[in-house]
Design a protein around this motif. Structure first.
Motif, short mmCIF file in Angstrom:
data_model
loop_
_atom_site.label_atom_id
_atom_site.label_comp_id
_atom_site.label_asym_id
_atom_site.label_seq_id
_atom_site.Cartn_x
_atom_site.Cartn_y
_atom_site.Cartn_z
N ARG A 1 0.77 -0.75 0.04
CA ARG A 1 -0.05 -0.33 -0.06
C ARG A 1 0.81 1.24 -0.21
O ARG A 1 2.24 1.43 0.83
N THR B 1 10.58 -8.80 9.46
CA THR B 1 9.40 -9.70 9.22
C THR B 1 8.91 -9.97 8.31
O THR B 1 9.42 -8.84 7.49
N GLY C 1 6.87 -15.16 7.45
CA GLY C 1 7.09 -15.49 8.47
C GLY C 1 7.93 -14.21 9.03
O GLY C 1 8.07 -13.23 8.30
N PRO D 1 -3.30 -5.92 5.33
CA PRO D 1 -2.40 -6.24 6.06
C PRO D 1 -2.15 -4.68 7.29
O PRO D 1 -1.63 -5.57 8.10
N ASN E 1 4.75 -14.17 15.00
CA ASN E 1 3.44 -14.52 13.53
C ASN E 1 2.45 -15.12 13.65
O ASN E 1 1.62 -14.39 13.45
N1 LIG Z 1 -0.59 -12.57 4.47
C1 LIG Z 1 -0.22 -13.42 5.14
N2 LIG Z 1 -0.70 -14.65 5.93
C2 LIG Z 1 0.41 -15.12 7.00
N3 LIG Z 1 0.96 -14.09 8.31
C3 LIG Z 1 1.34 -12.90 7.48
C4 LIG Z 1 0.84 -11.88 6.91
N4 LIG Z 1 0.98 -11.19 6.93
C5 LIG Z 1 1.58 -10.69 7.64
N5 LIG Z 1 1.94 -11.95 8.61
C6 LIG Z 1 2.52 -11.93 9.89
O1 LIG Z 1 2.95 -10.72 10.12
C7 LIG Z 1 3.88 -10.45 10.21
C8 LIG Z 1 4.49 -8.80 10.29
O2 LIG Z 1 3.75 -8.84 8.63
P1 LIG Z 1 4.43 -7.15 7.63
O3 LIG Z 1 6.14 -8.01 7.52
O4 LIG Z 1 3.64 -7.88 6.64
O5 LIG Z 1 4.98 -6.58 8.45
P2 LIG Z 1 4.50 -4.88 7.96
O6 LIG Z 1 4.76 -5.03 7.07
O7 LIG Z 1 5.50 -3.93 9.36
O8 LIG Z 1 3.11 -4.60 8.59
P3 LIG Z 1 2.10 -3.53 8.58
O9 LIG Z 1 3.22 -2.07 8.17
O10 LIG Z 1 0.53 -3.57 7.36
O11 LIG Z 1 1.28 -3.79 10.13
C9 LIG Z 1 4.43 -11.56 9.77
O12 LIG Z 1 5.90 -11.17 10.20
C10 LIG Z 1 4.03 -12.40 9.58
O13 LIG Z 1 4.03 -13.55 10.87
#
Ligand SMILES: Nc1ncnc2c1ncn2[C@@H]1O[C@H](COP(=O)(O)OP(=O)(O)OP(=O)(O)O)[C@@H](O)[C@H]1O
Ligand SMILES: O[C@H]1[C@H](O)[C@@H](O)[C@H](O)[C@@H](O)[C@H]1O
Length: 373
Positions: free
Chosen positions: A117, A227, A232, A254, A283
């Motif tokens: 996004r 992350t 994961g 997300p 996770n």
């Molecule tokens: N599609 C998914 N399926 C399963 N687990 C997910 C998924 N998306 C995110 N996660 C879990 O959430 C954790 C954090 O997600 P991500 O790496 O997308 O963080 P982010 O980009 O900081 O998220 P945001 O900024 O939207 O809060 C990942 O390490 C994973 O454990």
């Protein structure tokens, strides 16, 4: 390296005792999130890492672990009378609007690591100043700013007050376009936060943020967690690293995955898990977050199952484990068993549908702004 005066003072800090020996301090503002797809508003929700974090800490912390939130909102805050997490009162700044973000989702299928996004900061409330923090010791602190509100001096004060501080990189490396509020990242090394890293216990970054954090340099100062969305996460510490497997999820939004991850991780540490085992709980809650719009609602049966697992698997917490001196990083022998049990518990999330209304965009409106604004 000999400790400087500040560090020496930190080490002599009195340890919190009694019922709140595990009390946490969460610092970061609530915000209004507007979700857009194809130029159309498809959801308006409570946001701000502090909201997602308190939701998970409420759900997953050990019973004796309390926490307080320092957050700022304007008089226009739309969720003041919403149930938890925003019921934890924010500091009111009548002269400023509540921090607000527009999140523009692309229709293209996002890869696991591609930005999902485009974020724009539309309003920014006041920063959180060191004097806004309660003047008492805490077992741990979570620095979870979204709009630059956790100032370097505020993070420094958190480090003095808390035995262990966990930081979300987004609180440190976001910069905002002067014209349209577009969010971009700057290198952590060039910010005033860099010198504080060696007094931080854990720094979490998404895979998009990781290059700006500089994992190889940062891991020599604190444990870095990257992350990786549906793949994961990975932990990097001085002398080792670990990959931690994800949990399956059907992603509808997300937003808040990283925040929910960090709170799940902190809760895991509070239960006495090693960092790599605690990352399983991160996770778990990250996956739970993406399967609902906005701050997720957890099925009570699922939470009961998670608590039972943790009571069974976590080591006795005679002394708080969330303490910089006593972290263990390696996975334990029950790591895989813990993953399997949590996977079982995750199925209970779908025992009944979450309180969300499908609107045809793959984004569901789980929370309408409540009155009180
Ligand atoms: N599609 C998914 N399926 C399963 N687990 C997910 C998924 N998306 C995110 N996660 C879990 O959430 C954790 C954090 O997600 P991500 O790496 O997308 O963080 P982010 O980009 O900081 O998220 P945001 O900024 O939207 O809060 C990942 O390490 C994973 O454990
Ligand atoms: O509510 C969200 C959430 O807290 C995200 O972690 C953050 O990246 C966004 O800026 C915010 O709008």
């Amino acid at each position: 390296m000999p400790p400087d005066d500040d560090e020496a003072e930190d080490q002599q800090q009195p340890q919190p005792k009694g019922a709140h020996a595990l009390e946490g301090l969460v610092v970061g503002s609530y915000c209004h999130d507007v979700l857009l797809r194809g130029g159309r508003v498809v959801g308006e929700t409570l946001g701000g890492a502090a909201a997602f974090v308190s939701n998970v800490l409420d759900a997953a912390s050990p019973p004796e672990a309390a926490f307080c939130v320092v957050s700022k909102v304007g008089a226009d805050f739309a969720y003041a009378s919403a149930p938890a997490p925003a019921r934890r009162p924010a500091l009111l700044c009548p002269a400023r609007p509540t921090t607000s973000f527009h999140a523009r989702f692309s229709d293209a299928a996002a890869s696991a690591h591609a930005p999902d996004r485009q974020l724009r900061r539309v309003h920014a409330c006041d920063p959180i100043y060191p004097d806004d923090l309660p003047d008492r010791p805490f077992a741990y602190g979570l620095a979870v700013g979204v709009a630059g509100e956790v100032l370097p001096e505020t993070l420094e004060r958190m480090i003095r007050l808390c035995r262990a501080v966990l930081v979300d990189a987004q609180a440190l490396i976001r910069a905002f376009d002067a014209e349209d509020g577009g969010v971009r990242h700057v290198a952590l090394e060039g910010t005033p936060y860099a010198r504080l890293l060696q007094r931080v216990a854990f720094l979490k970054a998404s895979s998009e943020e990781a290059p700006y954090v500089g994992v190889e340099t940062a891991r020599r100062r604190c444990c870095v967690i990257v992350t990786e969305g549906r793949d994961g996460c990975r932990l990097y510490w001085d002398g080792g690293e670990a990959r931690v497997a994800p949990f399956p999820a059907v992603q509808v939004d997300p937003t808040g995955a990283g925040d929910s991850y960090l709170a799940g991780f902190a809760a895991g540490l509070l239960w006495g898990l090693s960092a790599t085992d605690a990352a399983l709980l991160g996770n778990f809650f990250g996956a739970a977050a993406v399967s609902q719009v906005g701050v997720p609602t957890f099925h009570p049966k699922m939470l009961q199952a998670v608590k039972r697992i943790l009571e069974d698997k976590a080591i006795p917490r005679s002394s708080p484990c969330i303490n910089g001196a006593f972290f263990t990083f390696q996975r334990s022998i029950m790591h895989d068993e813990l993953h399997a049990s949590l996977e079982e518990a995750a199925r209970l999330m779908h025992d009944q549908p979450p309180p969300a209304t499908e609107n045809g965009d793959g984004i569901h409106s789980a929370q309408e702004p409540t009155s009180g604004c």
